[in-house]
Design an enzyme around this catalytic site. Structure first.
Site, PDB file in Angstrom:
ATOM      1  N   CYS A  90       0.828  -1.213   0.000  1.00  0.00           N
ATOM      2  CA  CYS A  90       0.000   0.000   0.000  1.00  0.00           C
ATOM      3  C   CYS A  90       0.859   1.258   0.000  1.00  0.00           C
ATOM      4  N   CYS A  95      -1.718   1.787  -2.908  1.00  0.00           N
ATOM      5  CA  CYS A  95      -2.668   2.865  -2.631  1.00  0.00           C
ATOM      6  C   CYS A  95      -2.047   4.267  -2.641  1.00  0.00           C
ATOM      7  N   LYS A  98      -0.322   5.452  -5.958  1.00  0.00           N
ATOM      8  CA  LYS A  98      -1.414   5.436  -6.948  1.00  0.00           C
ATOM      9  C   LYS A  98      -2.347   6.626  -6.759  1.00  0.00           C
ATOM     10  N   ALA A 230      -7.774  -5.652 -16.856  1.00  0.00           N
ATOM     11  CA  ALA A 230      -8.899  -4.703 -16.847  1.00  0.00           C
ATOM     12  C   ALA A 230      -9.559  -4.618 -15.484  1.00  0.00           C
ATOM     13  N   TYR A 232      -8.946  -3.421 -11.068  1.00  0.00           N
ATOM     14  CA  TYR A 232      -8.538  -2.241 -10.294  1.00  0.00           C
ATOM     15  C   TYR A 232      -7.208  -1.652 -10.792  1.00  0.00           C
ATOM     16  N   GLU A 236      -6.970   1.797 -12.948  1.00  0.00           N
ATOM     17  CA  GLU A 236      -6.466   2.964 -12.211  1.00  0.00           C
ATOM     18  C   GLU A 236      -5.186   3.499 -12.855  1.00  0.00           C
ATOM     19  N   GLY A 321      -3.242  -9.341 -12.195  1.00  0.00           N
ATOM     20  CA  GLY A 321      -3.488 -10.000 -10.929  1.00  0.00           C
ATOM     21  C   GLY A 321      -2.211 -10.190 -10.128  1.00  0.00           C
ATOM     22  N   HIS A 501     -26.369  20.524   0.772  1.00  0.00           N
ATOM     23  CA  HIS A 501     -26.514  21.168  -0.532  1.00  0.00           C
ATOM     24  C   HIS A 501     -25.463  22.241  -0.726  1.00  0.00           C
ATOM     25  N   GLU A 506     -25.561  14.417  -1.767  1.00  0.00           N
ATOM     26  CA  GLU A 506     -27.003  14.616  -1.532  1.00  0.00           C
ATOM     27  C   GLU A 506     -27.844  13.910  -2.593  1.00  0.00           C
TER      28      GLU A 506
HETATM   29  P1  FAD Z   1       1.534  -6.159   2.006  1.00  0.00           P
HETATM   30  O1  FAD Z   1       1.199  -4.741   2.222  1.00  0.00           O
HETATM   31  O2  FAD Z   1       1.806  -6.596   0.625  1.00  0.00           O
HETATM   32  O3  FAD Z   1       2.829  -6.437   2.922  1.00  0.00           O
HETATM   33  C1  FAD Z   1       3.530  -7.654   2.893  1.00  0.00           C
HETATM   34  C2  FAD Z   1       4.982  -7.398   3.255  1.00  0.00           C
HETATM   35  O4  FAD Z   1       5.613  -8.649   3.549  1.00  0.00           O
HETATM   36  C3  FAD Z   1       5.766  -6.780   2.115  1.00  0.00           C
HETATM   37  O5  FAD Z   1       6.565  -5.712   2.580  1.00  0.00           O
HETATM   38  C4  FAD Z   1       6.646  -7.921   1.616  1.00  0.00           C
HETATM   39  O6  FAD Z   1       7.824  -7.477   1.026  1.00  0.00           O
HETATM   40  C5  FAD Z   1       6.899  -8.658   2.938  1.00  0.00           C
HETATM   41  N1  FAD Z   1       7.308 -10.060   2.775  1.00  0.00           N
HETATM   42  C6  FAD Z   1       6.846 -10.968   1.890  1.00  0.00           C
HETATM   43  N2  FAD Z   1       7.454 -12.154   2.090  1.00  0.00           N
HETATM   44  C7  FAD Z   1       8.324 -11.982   3.115  1.00  0.00           C
HETATM   45  C8  FAD Z   1       9.226 -12.842   3.797  1.00  0.00           C
HETATM   46  N3  FAD Z   1       9.370 -14.106   3.451  1.00  0.00           N
HETATM   47  N4  FAD Z   1       9.963 -12.336   4.820  1.00  0.00           N
HETATM   48  C9  FAD Z   1       9.830 -11.023   5.181  1.00  0.00           C
HETATM   49  N5  FAD Z   1       8.991 -10.169   4.579  1.00  0.00           N
HETATM   50  C10 FAD Z   1       8.245 -10.649   3.571  1.00  0.00           C
HETATM   51  N6  FAD Z   1      -5.992  -1.192  -1.267  1.00  0.00           N
HETATM   52  C11 FAD Z   1      -6.827  -0.238  -0.821  1.00  0.00           C
HETATM   53  O7  FAD Z   1      -7.482  -0.436   0.198  1.00  0.00           O
HETATM   54  N7  FAD Z   1      -6.955   0.953  -1.471  1.00  0.00           N
HETATM   55  C12 FAD Z   1      -6.254   1.240  -2.584  1.00  0.00           C
HETATM   56  O8  FAD Z   1      -6.404   2.325  -3.145  1.00  0.00           O
HETATM   57  C13 FAD Z   1      -5.367   0.261  -3.081  1.00  0.00           C
HETATM   58  N8  FAD Z   1      -4.641   0.511  -4.177  1.00  0.00           N
HETATM   59  C14 FAD Z   1      -3.770  -0.435  -4.631  1.00  0.00           C
HETATM   60  C15 FAD Z   1      -3.042  -0.152  -5.765  1.00  0.00           C
HETATM   61  C16 FAD Z   1      -2.165  -1.084  -6.261  1.00  0.00           C
HETATM   62  C17 FAD Z   1      -1.362  -0.763  -7.495  1.00  0.00           C
HETATM   63  C18 FAD Z   1      -2.010  -2.334  -5.592  1.00  0.00           C
HETATM   64  C19 FAD Z   1      -1.033  -3.352  -6.114  1.00  0.00           C
HETATM   65  C20 FAD Z   1      -2.726  -2.624  -4.459  1.00  0.00           C
HETATM   66  C21 FAD Z   1      -3.621  -1.672  -3.961  1.00  0.00           C
HETATM   67  N9  FAD Z   1      -4.393  -1.912  -2.831  1.00  0.00           N
HETATM   68  C22 FAD Z   1      -5.257  -0.970  -2.384  1.00  0.00           C
HETATM   69  C23 FAD Z   1      -4.286  -3.186  -2.103  1.00  0.00           C
HETATM   70  C24 FAD Z   1      -3.399  -3.043  -0.834  1.00  0.00           C
HETATM   71  O9  FAD Z   1      -2.159  -2.469  -1.178  1.00  0.00           O
HETATM   72  C25 FAD Z   1      -3.176  -4.419  -0.206  1.00  0.00           C
HETATM   73  O10 FAD Z   1      -4.433  -5.025   0.006  1.00  0.00           O
HETATM   74  C26 FAD Z   1      -2.450  -4.316   1.128  1.00  0.00           C
HETATM   75  O11 FAD Z   1      -1.196  -3.703   0.996  1.00  0.00           O
HETATM   76  C27 FAD Z   1      -2.266  -5.731   1.715  1.00  0.00           C
HETATM   77  O12 FAD Z   1      -1.571  -5.652   2.924  1.00  0.00           O
HETATM   78  P2  FAD Z   1      -0.830  -6.928   3.504  1.00  0.00           P
HETATM   79  O13 FAD Z   1      -0.383  -6.563   4.885  1.00  0.00           O
HETATM   80  O14 FAD Z   1      -1.644  -8.133   3.345  1.00  0.00           O
HETATM   81  O15 FAD Z   1       0.444  -7.144   2.577  1.00  0.00           O
HETATM   82  P1  NDP Z   2      -7.402  -8.799 -10.356  1.00  0.00           P
HETATM   83  O1  NDP Z   2      -7.092 -10.192 -10.022  1.00  0.00           O
HETATM   84  O2  NDP Z   2      -8.510  -8.108  -9.663  1.00  0.00           O
HETATM   85  O3  NDP Z   2      -7.659  -8.650 -11.933  1.00  0.00           O
HETATM   86  C1  NDP Z   2      -6.818  -9.201 -12.877  1.00  0.00           C
HETATM   87  C2  NDP Z   2      -7.150  -8.641 -14.246  1.00  0.00           C
HETATM   88  O4  NDP Z   2      -6.221  -9.147 -15.201  1.00  0.00           O
HETATM   89  C3  NDP Z   2      -8.526  -9.043 -14.752  1.00  0.00           C
HETATM   90  O5  NDP Z   2      -9.033  -8.011 -15.558  1.00  0.00           O
HETATM   91  C4  NDP Z   2      -8.211 -10.297 -15.590  1.00  0.00           C
HETATM   92  O6  NDP Z   2      -9.149 -10.526 -16.607  1.00  0.00           O
HETATM   93  C5  NDP Z   2      -6.885  -9.908 -16.197  1.00  0.00           C
HETATM   94  N1  NDP Z   2      -6.038 -11.044 -16.551  1.00  0.00           N
HETATM   95  C6  NDP Z   2      -5.674 -12.072 -15.761  1.00  0.00           C
HETATM   96  N2  NDP Z   2      -4.840 -12.895 -16.415  1.00  0.00           N
HETATM   97  C7  NDP Z   2      -4.677 -12.374 -17.659  1.00  0.00           C
HETATM   98  C8  NDP Z   2      -3.931 -12.765 -18.787  1.00  0.00           C
HETATM   99  N3  NDP Z   2      -3.173 -13.862 -18.778  1.00  0.00           N
HETATM  100  N4  NDP Z   2      -3.990 -11.999 -19.908  1.00  0.00           N
HETATM  101  C9  NDP Z   2      -4.750 -10.883 -19.931  1.00  0.00           C
HETATM  102  N5  NDP Z   2      -5.478 -10.452 -18.874  1.00  0.00           N
HETATM  103  C10 NDP Z   2      -5.442 -11.200 -17.750  1.00  0.00           C
HETATM  104  O7  NDP Z   2      -6.028  -8.038 -10.114  1.00  0.00           O
HETATM  105  P2  NDP Z   2      -5.543  -6.578  -9.833  1.00  0.00           P
HETATM  106  O8  NDP Z   2      -4.083  -6.713  -9.884  1.00  0.00           O
HETATM  107  O9  NDP Z   2      -6.174  -5.547 -10.680  1.00  0.00           O
HETATM  108  O10 NDP Z   2      -5.974  -6.260  -8.333  1.00  0.00           O
HETATM  109  C11 NDP Z   2      -5.579  -7.093  -7.246  1.00  0.00           C
HETATM  110  C12 NDP Z   2      -6.276  -6.648  -6.002  1.00  0.00           C
HETATM  111  O11 NDP Z   2      -5.654  -5.468  -5.486  1.00  0.00           O
HETATM  112  C13 NDP Z   2      -7.734  -6.278  -6.205  1.00  0.00           C
HETATM  113  O12 NDP Z   2      -8.573  -7.387  -6.035  1.00  0.00           O
HETATM  114  C14 NDP Z   2      -7.968  -5.232  -5.152  1.00  0.00           C
HETATM  115  O13 NDP Z   2      -8.539  -5.801  -4.006  1.00  0.00           O
HETATM  116  C15 NDP Z   2      -6.603  -4.664  -4.823  1.00  0.00           C
HETATM  117  N6  NDP Z   2      -6.567  -3.285  -5.315  1.00  0.00           N
HETATM  118  C16 NDP Z   2      -7.373  -2.348  -4.722  1.00  0.00           C
HETATM  119  C17 NDP Z   2      -7.435  -1.069  -5.200  1.00  0.00           C
HETATM  120  C18 NDP Z   2      -8.347  -0.078  -4.563  1.00  0.00           C
HETATM  121  O14 NDP Z   2      -8.834  -0.320  -3.484  1.00  0.00           O
HETATM  122  N7  NDP Z   2      -8.627   1.046  -5.199  1.00  0.00           N
HETATM  123  C19 NDP Z   2      -6.636  -0.645  -6.351  1.00  0.00           C
HETATM  124  C20 NDP Z   2      -5.812  -1.696  -6.906  1.00  0.00           C
HETATM  125  C21 NDP Z   2      -5.807  -2.964  -6.392  1.00  0.00           C
HETATM  126  P3  NDP Z   2     -10.429 -11.514 -16.432  1.00  0.00           P
HETATM  127  O15 NDP Z   2     -11.505 -10.700 -15.792  1.00  0.00           O
HETATM  128  O16 NDP Z   2     -10.729 -11.907 -17.835  1.00  0.00           O
HETATM  129  O17 NDP Z   2      -9.981 -12.665 -15.582  1.00  0.00           O
END
Ligand code: FAD
Ligand code: NDP
Length: 526
Positions: A90, A95, A98, A230, A232, A236, A321, A501, A506
């Protein structure tokens, strides 16, 4: 040193295999595990693997409850070599960067609006990626530092090591230097999150593609970008890249935003299309090659016609994903079960894995939303169950979320499809409206996709099952209504809520037109 640690690890592995570690349930948690502690090994009440949203929240809460706590966190650089500090996905590659880049894109739109409001802005306006990236990266670095200070203040021991289990109570961590550390604990929480998936079967994918682990740390503009996926992350990223003026294409193999309300998802996509993002629908990439001038030639296939096509891009961003970080933890050795289909750790409602004193929270746990606030809340509640007097479980119902696309989409509760599937079409009433945000009027902005719907049970008092809001500041709007829905709000109560408003919020408390009525849901007047 490494040899000594290996010998210690072997010594620990032996007895670990011969007898099952016993734990005793005591009031306020499980304590005093029977454990062989080797010389030099450090012993804790709680060891958290992963210093991201969930892990840090759990560790800090346990420390506040007076426990001896350690957190280990280690970031494996991305295949392109990007690395970052403490705080997890995050903070570093999710987050935070982003949302800041989304804000950069929104500002571009506001600069366009500004002249309608009397501001004289020199044309053409230009965006400087370097400047934005540096500012965003500096903020992220300040958060990394803040997390370290918070851990120190709460007396949580932090180790920058990559951990894997050597037995049910012991973890071996390896630092960048190769130094090994053995840590043992009564309770171990796995909060290792996930990493972006690469389509390794596609030629050139790993070599030339980047992911969300890299995009926010690029020093130079990505230029003309192909975003594959396609959901999140894809939409985004494509949204803010388009917003800062880059030529951006989304390659979508099926539907946008799978799992979300599909009417809303289509509107999100429609808005992006009408604001410059190009979509290659029903296509999958098959090959990427680097041309002599450094650009990337991408070949793709139309899934319906089978026709192949190519395009030239500066950057290819995989957003297809994420894969949970369970591969390197040696989970099989200690008996922690994972789902072989998706590699996520199987947990029960108490976040307990198949080993009673090992827990998993956040993105790495099976069946949990991949969101920061849910990971944080799950971490805090777990610490309170283990070391406080609490038995509160995390409630994953009615978790609000927002997709930060150029026109933001916020939702809480059920999609219309889910509501119909659960209750039947005849038992669902959907109230909806197309509205025009006041700030769009003077700026002459198109509001075709500004839309709200409230999905309710038809039977009075018409319990609200879901709210879907597409418009400016959707996250801010949805957060407030999420409380009402969590408290069991009915349509009647929403209608008795006085609006503020003039706001977009609203419009929710003014939703009078049901889909069933067939009346025009366009809001007219003030
Ligand atoms: P993480 O935050 O991934 O933390 C895991 C940590 O463990 C990492 O630092 C990793 O390096 C470490 N680790 C892994 N393996 C080991 C190991 N063996 N030894 C030591 N350390 C290790 N969520 C929202 O709510 N709002 C958003 O707007 C949003 N935007 C997102 C945008 C993007 C591009 C992405 C990819 C995700 C977004 N998310 C968002 C999702 C959010 O970031 C995750 O759900 C959240 O960070 C998960 O937290 P976590 O604690 O499970 O893992
Ligand atoms: P998702 O697993 O949600 O989506 C994967 C996307 O990639 C789908 O559109 C899928 O299509 C497509 N895809 C998968 N495999 C292939 C392939 N081989 N070729 C082409 N397209 C493919 O992953 P994200 O990484 O977008 O998000 C992961 C999670 O992170 C989310 O579930 C969300 O919870 C969190 N997140 C939250 C955000 C927020 O809160 N604003 C912002 C960003 C992430 P298909 O539908 O056809 O399977």
């Amino acid at each position: 040193m490494a040899a000594m640690a290996a010998a210690m690890a072997a010594a620990l592995r032996g007895p670990g295999r011969r007898f099952r570690w016993r734990t005793q349930a005591l009031a306020g948690g499980v304590r005093g595990a029977a454990r062989g502690v080797a010389a030099g090994q450090q012993n804790y009440d709680l060891l958290v693997i992963g210093g991201g949203s969930g892990g840090l929240a759990c560790a800090k809460e346990a420390a506040q409850l007076g426990r001896k706590v350690a957190v280990v966190d280690y970031v494996e650089p991305s295949p392109q070599g990007t690395k970052w500090g403490l705080g997890g996905t995050c903070v570093n590659v999710g987050c935070i960067p982003k949302k800041l880049m989304h804000q950069a894109a929104l500002l571009g739109g506001m600069i366009q609006d500004a002249h309608h409001y009397g501001w004289e802005v020199a044309q053409p306006i230009r965006h400087d990626w370097r400047k934005m990236a540096e500012a965003v990266q500096n903020h992220v670095k300040s958060l990394n530092w803040g997390h370290r200070v918070q851990l120190q203040d709460r007396k949580v021991k932090y180790f920058n090591i990559k951990a894997s289990f050597i037995n049910e109570h012991t973890v071996c961590g390896i630092a960048k230097s190769g130094k090994e550390t053995l840590l043992s604990a009564d309770h171990i929480v796995i909060a290792t999150g996930g990493r972006p998936r690469y389509p390794t079967h596609i030629e050139g994918a790993l070599e030339y593609g980047i992911t969300s682990d890299d995009i926010f740390w690029l020093k130079e503009s990505p230029g003309k970008t192909l975003v594959v996926g396609a959901s999140y992350v894809a939409l985004e990223c494509a949204g803010f890249l388009t917003g800062i003026g880059l030529d951006t294409t989304v390659m979508m193999r099926s539907i946008p935003l799978r799992g979300f309300d599909q009417q809303m998802s289509s509107l999100v996509m429609e808005h992006m299309e009408s604001h410059g993002t190009q979509f290659l629908k029903g296509c999958i990439p098959t090959c990427i090659k680097r041309l002599p001038d450094g650009q990337l030639q991408v070949t793709w296939e139309d899934r319906t016609s089978g026709k192949k096509d190519t395009g030239i891009f500066d950057t290819v961003l995989w957003a297809i994903g994420r894969i949970p970080e369970t591969r390197n933890l040696n989970l099989k050795e200690v008996g922690v079960n994972i789902n072989p289909e998706n590699q996520k750790i199987i947990v029960d409602a108490q976040d307990v894995t198949s080993v009673p004193h090992i827990y998993a929270i956040g993105d790495v746990a099976e069946g949990r939303p991949e969101l920061t606030p849910t990971a944080i809340m799950a971490g805090k509640l777990l610490a309170q169950r283990l070391f406080g007097q609490s038995s509160d479980l995390m409630d994953y119902n009615n978790v609000p979320t927002t997709v930060f696309t150029p026109l933001e989409y916020g939702c809480v509760g059920l999609s219309e499809e889910e509501a119909v599937a659960r209750h039947g079409q005849e038992h669902i009433e959907v109230y909806h409206a197309y509205y025009k945000p006041l700030e769009f009027t003077v700026a002459e902005r198109d509001a075709s996709q500004c839309y709200i719907k409230l999905v309710c049970l038809k039977e009075p008092p018409q319990l609200v099952l879901g709210l879907h809001f597409l418009g400016p500041n959707a996250g801010e709007v949805t957060q407030g209504f999420a409380l009402g829905i969590k408290c069991g709000a009915s349509y009647a109560q929403v209608m008795r809520t006085v609006g503020i408003h003039p706001t977009c919020s609203e419009e929710v408390v003014k939703l009078r037109i049901s889909k069933r009525s067939g009346l025009d849901p366009t809001v007219t007047g003030c």
